[in-house]
Design a protein around this motif. Structure first.
Motif, PDB file in Angstrom:
ATOM      1  N   ALA A 146       5.226   2.350  -7.359  1.00 44.29           N
ATOM      2  CA  ALA A 146       4.320   1.733  -8.326  1.00 44.29           C
ATOM      3  C   ALA A 146       3.216   0.980  -7.579  1.00 44.29           C
ATOM      4  O   ALA A 146       2.040   1.016  -7.981  1.00 44.29           O
ATOM      5  CB  ALA A 146       5.087   0.794  -9.247  1.00 44.29           C
ATOM      6  N   GLN A 147       3.573   0.306  -6.494  1.00 42.97           N
ATOM      7  CA  GLN A 147       2.574  -0.379  -5.682  1.00 42.97           C
ATOM      8  C   GLN A 147       1.603   0.622  -5.051  1.00 42.97           C
ATOM      9  O   GLN A 147       0.394   0.372  -4.977  1.00 42.97           O
ATOM     10  CB  GLN A 147       3.258  -1.195  -4.582  1.00 42.97           C
ATOM     11  N   ILE A 148       2.136   1.742  -4.599  1.00 46.06           N
ATOM     12  CA  ILE A 148       1.278   2.778  -4.007  1.00 46.06           C
ATOM     13  C   ILE A 148       0.342   3.358  -5.064  1.00 46.06           C
ATOM     14  O   ILE A 148      -0.840   3.604  -4.792  1.00 46.06           O
ATOM     15  CB  ILE A 148       2.140   3.872  -3.365  1.00 46.06           C
ATOM     16  N   ALA A 149       0.850   3.572  -6.279  1.00 51.58           N
ATOM     17  CA  ALA A 149      -0.001   4.067  -7.360  1.00 51.58           C
ATOM     18  C   ALA A 149      -1.154   3.103  -7.609  1.00 51.58           C
ATOM     19  O   ALA A 149      -2.311   3.519  -7.809  1.00 51.58           O
ATOM     20  CB  ALA A 149       0.822   4.266  -8.631  1.00 51.58           C
ATOM     21  N   GLU A 150      -0.868   1.803  -7.591  1.00 53.22           N
ATOM     22  CA  GLU A 150      -1.919   0.808  -7.759  1.00 53.22           C
ATOM     23  C   GLU A 150      -2.902   0.859  -6.589  1.00 53.22           C
ATOM     24  O   GLU A 150      -4.119   0.745  -6.788  1.00 53.22           O
ATOM     25  CB  GLU A 150      -1.309  -0.592  -7.851  1.00 53.22           C
ATOM     26  N   GLY A 151      -2.369   1.051  -5.380  1.00 51.06           N
ATOM     27  CA  GLY A 151      -3.230   1.138  -4.204  1.00 51.06           C
ATOM     28  C   GLY A 151      -4.149   2.348  -4.262  1.00 51.06           C
ATOM     29  O   GLY A 151      -5.321   2.270  -3.865  1.00 51.06           O
ATOM     30  N   CYS A 152      -3.639   3.462  -4.757  1.00 50.30           N
ATOM     31  CA  CYS A 152      -4.475   4.660  -4.908  1.00 50.30           C
ATOM     32  C   CYS A 152      -5.568   4.419  -5.949  1.00 50.30           C
ATOM     33  O   CYS A 152      -6.736   4.779  -5.742  1.00 50.30           O
ATOM     34  CB  CYS A 152      -3.610   5.849  -5.313  1.00 50.30           C
ATOM     35  N   GLU A 153      -5.183   3.805  -7.051  1.00 43.78           N
ATOM     36  CA  GLU A 153      -6.159   3.552  -8.120  1.00 43.78           C
ATOM     37  C   GLU A 153      -7.274   2.635  -7.637  1.00 43.78           C
ATOM     38  O   GLU A 153      -8.459   2.876  -7.917  1.00 43.78           O
ATOM     39  CB  GLU A 153      -5.462   2.929  -9.332  1.00 43.78           C
ATOM     40  N   SER A 154      -6.924   1.599  -6.893  1.00 47.28           N
ATOM     41  CA  SER A 154      -7.940   0.663  -6.412  1.00 47.28           C
ATOM     42  C   SER A 154      -8.899   1.312  -5.420  1.00 47.28           C
ATOM     43  O   SER A 154     -10.047   0.869  -5.278  1.00 47.28           O
ATOM     44  CB  SER A 154      -7.275  -0.559  -5.772  1.00 47.28           C
ATOM     45  N   ARG A 155      -8.430   2.361  -4.745  1.00 46.21           N
ATOM     46  CA  ARG A 155      -9.270   3.061  -3.767  1.00 46.21           C
ATOM     47  C   ARG A 155     -10.003   4.255  -4.369  1.00 46.21           C
ATOM     48  O   ARG A 155     -10.812   4.890  -3.692  1.00 46.21           O
ATOM     49  CB  ARG A 155      -8.410   3.546  -2.589  1.00 46.21           C
ATOM     50  N   GLY A 156      -9.676   4.588  -5.605  1.00 43.72           N
ATOM     51  CA  GLY A 156     -10.261   5.779  -6.206  1.00 43.72           C
ATOM     52  C   GLY A 156      -9.651   7.055  -5.686  1.00 43.72           C
ATOM     53  O   GLY A 156     -10.276   8.121  -5.734  1.00 43.72           O
ATOM     54  N   TRP A 157      -8.411   6.973  -5.199  1.00 42.09           N
ATOM     55  CA  TRP A 157      -7.702   8.138  -4.676  1.00 42.09           C
ATOM     56  C   TRP A 157      -6.773   8.697  -5.744  1.00 42.09           C
ATOM     57  O   TRP A 157      -6.230   7.948  -6.565  1.00 42.09           O
ATOM     58  CB  TRP A 157      -6.846   7.764  -3.473  1.00 42.09           C
ATOM     59  N   PRO A 158      -6.530   9.997  -5.730  1.00 42.98           N
ATOM     60  CA  PRO A 158      -5.519  10.555  -6.634  1.00 42.98           C
ATOM     61  C   PRO A 158      -4.118  10.142  -6.188  1.00 42.98           C
ATOM     62  O   PRO A 158      -3.884   9.891  -4.999  1.00 42.98           O
ATOM     63  CB  PRO A 158      -5.715  12.065  -6.500  1.00 42.98           C
ATOM     64  N   PHE A 159      -3.213  10.059  -7.145  1.00 42.50           N
ATOM     65  CA  PHE A 159      -1.819   9.715  -6.864  1.00 42.50           C
ATOM     66  C   PHE A 159      -0.979  10.963  -7.081  1.00 42.50           C
ATOM     67  O   PHE A 159      -0.791  11.407  -8.199  1.00 42.50           O
ATOM     68  CB  PHE A 159      -1.365   8.582  -7.785  1.00 42.50           C
ATOM     69  N   HIS A 160      -0.514  11.541  -5.981  1.00 40.37           N
ATOM     70  CA  HIS A 160       0.317  12.745  -6.032  1.00 40.37           C
ATOM     71  C   HIS A 160       1.723  12.369  -5.567  1.00 40.37           C
ATOM     72  O   HIS A 160       1.937  12.082  -4.383  1.00 40.37           O
ATOM     73  CB  HIS A 160      -0.247  13.841  -5.121  1.00 40.37           C
ATOM     74  N   TYR A 161       2.658  12.380  -6.494  1.00 39.86           N
ATOM     75  CA  TYR A 161       4.011  11.905  -6.188  1.00 39.86           C
ATOM     76  C   TYR A 161       5.033  12.895  -6.717  1.00 39.86           C
ATOM     77  O   TYR A 161       4.981  13.302  -7.884  1.00 39.86           O
ATOM     78  CB  TYR A 161       4.210  10.526  -6.823  1.00 39.86           C
ATOM     79  N   ALA A 162       5.942  13.306  -5.851  1.00 38.01           N
ATOM     80  CA  ALA A 162       7.066  14.165  -6.232  1.00 38.01           C
ATOM     81  C   ALA A 162       8.345  13.429  -5.892  1.00 38.01           C
ATOM     82  O   ALA A 162       8.511  12.950  -4.765  1.00 38.01           O
ATOM     83  CB  ALA A 162       7.009  15.500  -5.487  1.00 38.01           C
ATOM     84  N   CYS A 163       9.244  13.331  -6.851  1.00 35.54           N
ATOM     85  CA  CYS A 163      10.526  12.658  -6.630  1.00 35.54           C
ATOM     86  C   CYS A 163      11.635  13.647  -6.962  1.00 35.54           C
ATOM     87  O   CYS A 163      11.780  14.068  -8.121  1.00 35.54           O
ATOM     88  CB  CYS A 163      10.631  11.408  -7.500  1.00 35.54           C
ATOM     89  N   LEU A 164      12.401  14.020  -5.959  1.00 35.58           N
ATOM     90  CA  LEU A 164      13.423  15.044  -6.113  1.00 35.58           C
ATOM     91  C   LEU A 164      14.802  14.472  -5.831  1.00 35.58           C
ATOM     92  O   LEU A 164      14.984  13.743  -4.856  1.00 35.58           O
ATOM     93  CB  LEU A 164      13.152  16.217  -5.168  1.00 35.58           C
ATOM     94  N   GLY A 165      15.759  14.805  -6.724  1.00 33.18           N
ATOM     95  CA  GLY A 165      17.111  14.290  -6.593  1.00 33.18           C
ATOM     96  C   GLY A 165      17.380  13.115  -7.506  1.00 33.18           C
ATOM     97  O   GLY A 165      18.388  12.416  -7.340  1.00 33.18           O
ATOM     98  N   VAL A 166      16.506  12.895  -8.467  1.00 29.19           N
ATOM     99  CA  VAL A 166      16.605  11.741  -9.355  1.00 29.19           C
ATOM    100  C   VAL A 166      17.894  11.800 -10.184  1.00 29.19           C
ATOM    101  O   VAL A 166      18.260  12.847 -10.718  1.00 29.19           O
ATOM    102  CB  VAL A 166      15.387  11.686 -10.293  1.00 29.19           C
ATOM    103  N   SER A 167      18.534  10.657 -10.293  1.00 28.70           N
ATOM    104  CA  SER A 167      19.719  10.529 -11.145  1.00 28.70           C
ATOM    105  C   SER A 167      19.307   9.933 -12.482  1.00 28.70           C
ATOM    106  O   SER A 167      18.795   8.806 -12.534  1.00 28.70           O
ATOM    107  CB  SER A 167      20.754   9.618 -10.478  1.00 28.70           C
ATOM    108  N   ARG A 168      19.505  10.667 -13.554  1.00 27.23           N
ATOM    109  CA  ARG A 168      19.166  10.136 -14.880  1.00 27.23           C
ATOM    110  C   ARG A 168      20.024   8.914 -15.199  1.00 27.23           C
ATOM    111  O   ARG A 168      19.578   7.988 -15.894  1.00 27.23           O
ATOM    112  CB  ARG A 168      19.334  11.221 -15.954  1.00 27.23           C
ATOM    113  N   ALA A 169      21.240   8.886 -14.691  1.00 26.10           N
ATOM    114  CA  ALA A 169      22.128   7.751 -14.951  1.00 26.10           C
ATOM    115  C   ALA A 169      21.655   6.478 -14.266  1.00 26.10           C
ATOM    116  O   ALA A 169      22.038   5.378 -14.676  1.00 26.10           O
ATOM    117  CB  ALA A 169      23.545   8.086 -14.494  1.00 26.10           C
ATOM    118  N   ALA A 170      20.829   6.608 -13.227  1.00 23.67           N
ATOM    119  CA  ALA A 170      20.413   5.449 -12.442  1.00 23.67           C
ATOM    120  C   ALA A 170      18.977   5.017 -12.710  1.00 23.67           C
ATOM    121  O   ALA A 170      18.472   4.106 -12.042  1.00 23.67           O
ATOM    122  CB  ALA A 170      20.586   5.749 -10.953  1.00 23.67           C
ATOM    123  N   ASN A 171      18.298   5.669 -13.672  1.00 24.94           N
ATOM    124  CA  ASN A 171      16.910   5.346 -13.985  1.00 24.94           C
ATOM    125  C   ASN A 171      16.749   5.197 -15.495  1.00 24.94           C
ATOM    126  O   ASN A 171      17.164   6.083 -16.261  1.00 24.94           O
ATOM    127  CB  ASN A 171      15.967   6.450 -13.488  1.00 24.94           C
TER     128      ASN A 171
END
Length: 316
Positions: free
Chosen positions: A172-197
């Motif tokens: 989330a901090q990185i997403a904010e950092g990208c937005e402040s710089r005018g950079w795109p935010f490309h994020y892939a999260c693999l292995g996510v546990s639905r029970a833990a999020n």
């Protein structure tokens, strides 16, 4: 503060046969001006973010344990490997400053044409790692860089940093950092546990356009399809920052983490996906997070982490 480079973890057996080197015989302290590009290992001895996130502390001891597990592995690389020392965090109040020191170190390593491999430490390491890459890229000219963040993790780590910055907020901090710089935010999260999020985190991931694959979706039958999705994600990016939270592995393979996974993604399925990232030619930065030696069993987690580094650094 920055600790002096401690080479004592780099020890192990030496075989008499020719061409039988192991990591501990090859890794050398990072020189001021490396003659040959290679990989540079830098420790982030910090678990203040884990404590803030109400997790099991102990990951500050991870860098040393990981070096000791990597030391006896057989050497199959072509290029050199350097130890760039540790960034130490002294208590809760030092976390943000420690992330800043890590960013400086990563920036300096990238400026030397090295591949930084950061040894965590809690997953708050991610914000420090990415900040170093961002600093390096900001120094150049050209259009906004398309940095792809690939996170193998049971958790999104997209919690709102407005409440408290922790091991659960770096992306989330990185997403904010990208937005402040005018950079795109490309994020892939693999292995996510639905029970833990929570649902809120899944909703935030959807709002940010995150590529999500849950742990139960990464199976032998679906591995090729997931790999193709990963290839497509990499194809849309200029550079890749790979971050590995060891709690993506099943608890039986990685008991020594802040939050062991009841399901997880086995090492046998993780490695083929990592091969695609490694072989893309776009890998610019790697970190590993959440190794907690206090809860490890017979070094299982440290050995798994060492194997991941060994695998990622083959063919180079």
């Amino acid at each position: 503060m920055t600790k002096p480079i401690d080479m004592s973890p780099w020890a192990g057996r030496e075989d008499p046969e020719a061409d039988s080197l192991r990591w501990h015989q090859v890794v050398e302290p990072l020189p001021q001006a490396p003659a040959t590009p290679g990989v540079a290992l830098v420790g982030f001895a910090c678990d203040a973010g884990v404590a803030r996130n109400q997790g099991r502390v102990g990951a500050a001891k991870g860098p040393r344990a990981l070096r000791k597990a990597l030391a006896p592995l057989a050497w199959h690389r072509l290029g050199p490997a350097y130890d760039a020392g540790d960034i130490a965090c002294h208590g809760d109040s030092d976390m943000e400053a420690a992330q800043g020191r890590l960013a400086e170190r990563v920036d300096a390593l990238l400026a030397k044409s090295l591949l930084p491999i950061v040894l965590g430490g809690g997953h708050e390491v991610a914000f420090g790692s990415w900040s170093g890459l961002a600093r390096h890229l900001e120094a150049g000219d050209g259009p906004a860089p398309r940095v792809g963040i690939i996170n193998f993790d049971a958790h999104f780590d997209l919690r709102d940093p407005a409440h408290v910055r922790s091991s659960g907020t770096p992306f989330a901090q990185i997403a904010e950092g990208c937005e402040s710089r005018g950079w795109p935010f490309h994020y892939a999260c693999l292995g996510v546990s639905r029970a833990a999020n929570t649902r809120a985190l899944f909703n935030r991931a959807q709002e940010l356009g995150v590529l999500v694959r849950e742990d139960h979706e990464i199976t032998p039958a679906r591995l090729a399809a997931v790999g193709s999705e990963l290839d497509a994600f990499i194809g849309r990016c200029d550079l890749i920052y790979l971050t590995l939270d060891l709690d993506v592995l099943p608890a039986a393979e990685a008991p020594g983490v802040s939050a062991p996974a009841a399901h997880g993604v086995p090492l046998a399925l993780l490695e083929p996906l990592l091969s695609r990232v490694r072989d893309s030619g776009k890998l610019a930065l790697v970190d590993l997070a959440e190794l907690n030696p206090d809860f490890d069993i017979d070094g299982h987690t440290a050995k798994a982490a060492a194997r991941l580094i060994h695998h990622l650094t083959l063919n180079s």
